[in-house]
Motif scaffolding. Sequence first.
Motif, mmCIF file in Angstrom:
data_model
loop_
_atom_site.group_PDB
_atom_site.id
_atom_site.type_symbol
_atom_site.label_atom_id
_atom_site.label_comp_id
_atom_site.label_asym_id
_atom_site.label_seq_id
_atom_site.Cartn_x
_atom_site.Cartn_y
_atom_site.Cartn_z
ATOM 1 N N ASP A 1 0.902 -1.036 0.187
ATOM 2 C CA ASP A 1 -0.042 -0.151 0.002
ATOM 3 C C ASP A 1 0.834 1.284 0.074
ATOM 4 O O ASP A 1 0.545 2.281 -0.646
ATOM 5 C CB ASP A 1 -0.974 -0.112 1.198
ATOM 6 N N LYS A 2 1.852 1.317 0.950
ATOM 7 C CA LYS A 2 2.624 2.333 1.196
ATOM 8 C C LYS A 2 1.994 3.815 1.024
ATOM 9 O O LYS A 2 2.572 4.788 0.357
ATOM 10 C CB LYS A 2 3.734 2.133 -0.075
ATOM 11 N N ALA A 3 1.435 3.896 2.041
ATOM 12 C CA ALA A 3 0.617 5.185 2.420
ATOM 13 C C ALA A 3 1.130 5.687 3.613
ATOM 14 O O ALA A 3 1.009 5.171 4.726
ATOM 15 C CB ALA A 3 -0.889 4.810 2.415
ATOM 16 N N LEU A 4 1.450 6.784 3.464
ATOM 17 C CA LEU A 4 2.051 7.697 4.698
ATOM 18 C C LEU A 4 1.046 8.526 5.228
ATOM 19 O O LEU A 4 0.533 9.515 4.324
ATOM 20 C CB LEU A 4 3.298 8.383 4.395
ATOM 21 N N GLY A 5 0.591 8.535 6.255
ATOM 22 C CA GLY A 5 -0.485 9.450 6.883
ATOM 23 C C GLY A 5 0.248 10.858 7.112
ATOM 24 O O GLY A 5 1.369 10.752 8.042
ATOM 25 N N VAL A 6 0.043 12.100 6.835
ATOM 26 C CA VAL A 6 0.496 13.306 7.205
ATOM 27 C C VAL A 6 -0.611 14.051 7.658
ATOM 28 O O VAL A 6 -1.320 14.582 7.125
ATOM 29 C CB VAL A 6 1.210 13.984 6.076
ATOM 30 N N ASN A 7 -0.606 14.243 9.216
ATOM 31 C CA ASN A 7 -1.696 15.142 9.735
ATOM 32 C C ASN A 7 -1.307 16.391 10.275
ATOM 33 O O ASN A 7 -0.092 16.818 10.320
ATOM 34 C CB ASN A 7 -2.102 14.484 10.826
ATOM 35 N N GLY A 8 -2.216 17.385 10.079
ATOM 36 C CA GLY A 8 -1.916 18.688 10.328
ATOM 37 C C GLY A 8 -1.618 19.763 9.234
ATOM 38 O O GLY A 8 -1.201 20.953 9.482
ATOM 39 N N VAL A 9 -2.012 19.333 7.954
ATOM 40 C CA VAL A 9 -1.695 20.121 6.941
ATOM 41 C C VAL A 9 -2.559 21.497 7.004
ATOM 42 O O VAL A 9 -2.276 22.376 6.183
ATOM 43 C CB VAL A 9 -1.772 19.560 5.639
ATOM 44 N N GLY A 10 -3.418 21.524 7.644
ATOM 45 C CA GLY A 10 -4.053 22.692 7.847
ATOM 46 C C GLY A 10 -3.593 23.692 8.656
ATOM 47 O O GLY A 10 -4.366 24.713 9.042
ATOM 48 N N THR A 11 -2.575 23.426 9.612
ATOM 49 C CA THR A 11 -2.152 24.403 10.739
ATOM 50 C C THR A 11 -1.127 25.418 9.816
ATOM 51 O O THR A 11 -0.683 26.072 10.814
ATOM 52 C CB THR A 11 -1.338 23.467 11.510
ATOM 53 N N SER A 12 -0.876 25.389 8.849
ATOM 54 C CA SER A 12 -0.395 26.533 8.064
ATOM 55 C C SER A 12 -0.947 26.410 6.722
ATOM 56 O O SER A 12 -1.230 25.634 5.846
ATOM 57 C CB SER A 12 1.240 26.352 7.902
ATOM 58 N N PRO A 13 -1.360 27.741 6.204
ATOM 59 C CA PRO A 13 -1.759 27.928 4.567
ATOM 60 C C PRO A 13 -0.528 27.466 3.879
ATOM 61 O O PRO A 13 -1.073 27.165 2.491
ATOM 62 C CB PRO A 13 -2.276 29.364 4.442
ATOM 63 N N GLN A 14 0.674 27.295 4.178
ATOM 64 C CA GLN A 14 1.686 26.996 3.370
ATOM 65 C C GLN A 14 1.952 25.480 3.272
ATOM 66 O O GLN A 14 2.707 25.164 2.345
ATOM 67 C CB GLN A 14 2.823 27.765 3.722
ATOM 68 N N TRP A 15 1.348 24.810 4.031
ATOM 69 C CA TRP A 15 1.801 23.290 4.080
ATOM 70 C C TRP A 15 1.528 22.471 2.719
ATOM 71 O O TRP A 15 2.301 21.741 2.307
ATOM 72 C CB TRP A 15 1.056 22.562 5.283
ATOM 73 N N LYS A 16 0.221 22.697 2.359
ATOM 74 C CA LYS A 16 -0.148 22.033 1.012
ATOM 75 C C LYS A 16 0.885 22.322 -0.248
ATOM 76 O O LYS A 16 1.100 21.607 -1.008
ATOM 77 C CB LYS A 16 -1.565 22.457 0.788
ATOM 78 N N GLU A 17 0.937 23.580 -0.256
ATOM 79 C CA GLU A 17 2.323 24.102 -1.235
ATOM 80 C C GLU A 17 3.394 23.452 -1.090
ATOM 81 O O GLU A 17 4.013 23.041 -2.015
ATOM 82 C CB GLU A 17 2.319 25.630 -1.333
ATOM 83 N N ILE A 18 3.794 23.209 0.130
ATOM 84 C CA ILE A 18 5.066 22.727 0.310
ATOM 85 C C ILE A 18 5.082 21.218 0.146
ATOM 86 O O ILE A 18 5.774 20.596 -0.728
ATOM 87 C CB ILE A 18 5.501 22.720 1.781
ATOM 88 N N LEU A 19 4.041 20.461 0.552
ATOM 89 C CA LEU A 19 3.852 18.924 0.309
ATOM 90 C C LEU A 19 3.761 18.673 -1.066
ATOM 91 O O LEU A 19 4.196 17.619 -1.619
ATOM 92 C CB LEU A 19 2.913 18.488 1.246
ATOM 93 N N ALA A 20 3.248 19.566 -1.938
ATOM 94 C CA ALA A 20 2.919 19.333 -3.218
ATOM 95 C C ALA A 20 4.226 19.284 -4.191
ATOM 96 O O ALA A 20 4.214 18.538 -5.073
ATOM 97 C CB ALA A 20 2.228 20.355 -3.730
#
Length: 565
Positions: free
Chosen positions: A370-389
């Motif tokens: 499956d190789k799925a990594l859970g990453v929680n807390g991405v709503g704690t900064s408006p920049q997290w989604k851009e960084i993780l992308a």
Amino acid sequence: MNIRNTFFVLFIFILANPLQAQVLSPFSGSKTKKCLQSDIRELSSDAYEGRETGTTAEKKAAFYIASRFSKVGLKPKGDDGSFYQDFSFTGSISTGSSTSLTINRKQFKTGEDFYPLAYSATAKAEGNLFRAGYGIEAKSLGHNDYENVPDRDNLIFLIDIGVPDGDSPHSKFAEYADLGTRVEKAINHGAVAVIFIRTNKENEEPPAKISSKINPMGIPVIFANGSALKTLVDGDVSSVAVEVELVRNETTGRNVIGYMENNKSGETIIFGAHYDHLGFGDEGSLHRGHEKEIHNGADDNASGVAGIIELARMLKKLKLKKYNYLFIAFSGEEKGLFGSAYNARNPNIDLSKVVAMINYDMIGRLENADKALGVNGVGTSPQWKEILAKCSIKGMRVKTSESGIGPSDHTSYYLKDIPVLHMFSGTHSDYHKPSDDEDKINYEGIQDILNYTYQVTEQLNSSPRIAFSKTKNEDSEETPRFKVTLGVVPDYMFEEEGMRIDGVTEGKPASKANMLAGDIVIQMGEYVVRDMMSYMKALSHFKKGDTTKVKVKRGDKELEMDVTF
């Protein structure tokens, strides 16, 4: 260009750019794997007796982690120039010498004839006995044990722990059976103390061990058995006096803290992981054996601690120097985030200069299929989604959630307005059991997570400081609440339709219905299960004693099972 020339050019490029080639996957080498194996094998060995907070074994583990921090080049950042930060908590609650039960002026023996329950306060009461039946007020079912409560002060309520219809698993009174609910109801009707008894031996006696996780309710609450039970049931009781003294035994836990200073600005990224576990089977254990066994916690959370040690070793060598780095191995997480909460309240650096906190909790079972990594807390900064992308590891999926609140140490820093991420490779059937051992660790998976974390850290170093934002708490009142459990460990990484079972707890409803790990729950009664939230909503409609049909997918087949909660 032919294939031979292509490989030749690629080989020359790597030779000419050794650092760039390394930076692409700095944690993929054999050295990283050996370091991870060494640390996880050590911390999850029987020599550390499950690393329960407050024990000698916890201090031994703390010493090992401190020595590893020192070896990889971290400086002490704990108390008094050490790597350690100690904190106090209630380790156990014992019965004090003044605890007593007197009936008709006859004193009964603590432990033999009665014992305090977890709902009890340190308090005393004296008065007249009121026989309150089962202590249940269920007017819709035509039953009310409080109809004839005397209009008098100082009433001590005697309550049977059973229920009116004989304690069948299908009892219509199941939702009223919780003892804490009955104590609260008795207080509302004027009780100054509650004495529970058991008249049906089919019922289990309430636990004598007092949990610090249950809040006392302000009055003495005891369970009577032995000769005290006989006197209360058969005798003519004219007076009762109850005193409970509970001694909260303070215990010391220990965080381990190391620091890597790269600049004088003080701006810092925190990397954290808890190292404590359940010892020989603390309250959170899912072990159902009769004999106590060491819970080694290889994945939970020797894996995370080994991860931050290896991060420290490699970040010392690599070029990401915009921020300082603080590495914290927390204790007390399993008992309620004690260590991280203490550190967040008593920080050893200026928290206003903390850029982000990244938490590892259970990163050792990134499954190859499956190789799925859970990453929680991405709503704690408006920049997290851009960084993780901008971050990716070949073959590894990332499943994100928004909330900064969760059952791990990142929560303590989110509550201090710090952007957080919690990395988690998923639950499994060995969770909180003695079988969570080192031989089941997926080391290549941890290396992938470390490389992913490196990419996140690289993005933080090359971007302006990220902002904090509050998130909708997914554990709030809007989350469905339920009074029953199916007795399974959900697969939180599952993204298809339904709720996939990662583990089944022996003796619970799912086990009795012959559900298996890998089954996908798609319907419970009339409620369709599409995902984790709809599963929780479906579960919230049932109460103890209910029987329903549960549909599951097992491979290509769809099965229907009878489940009794």
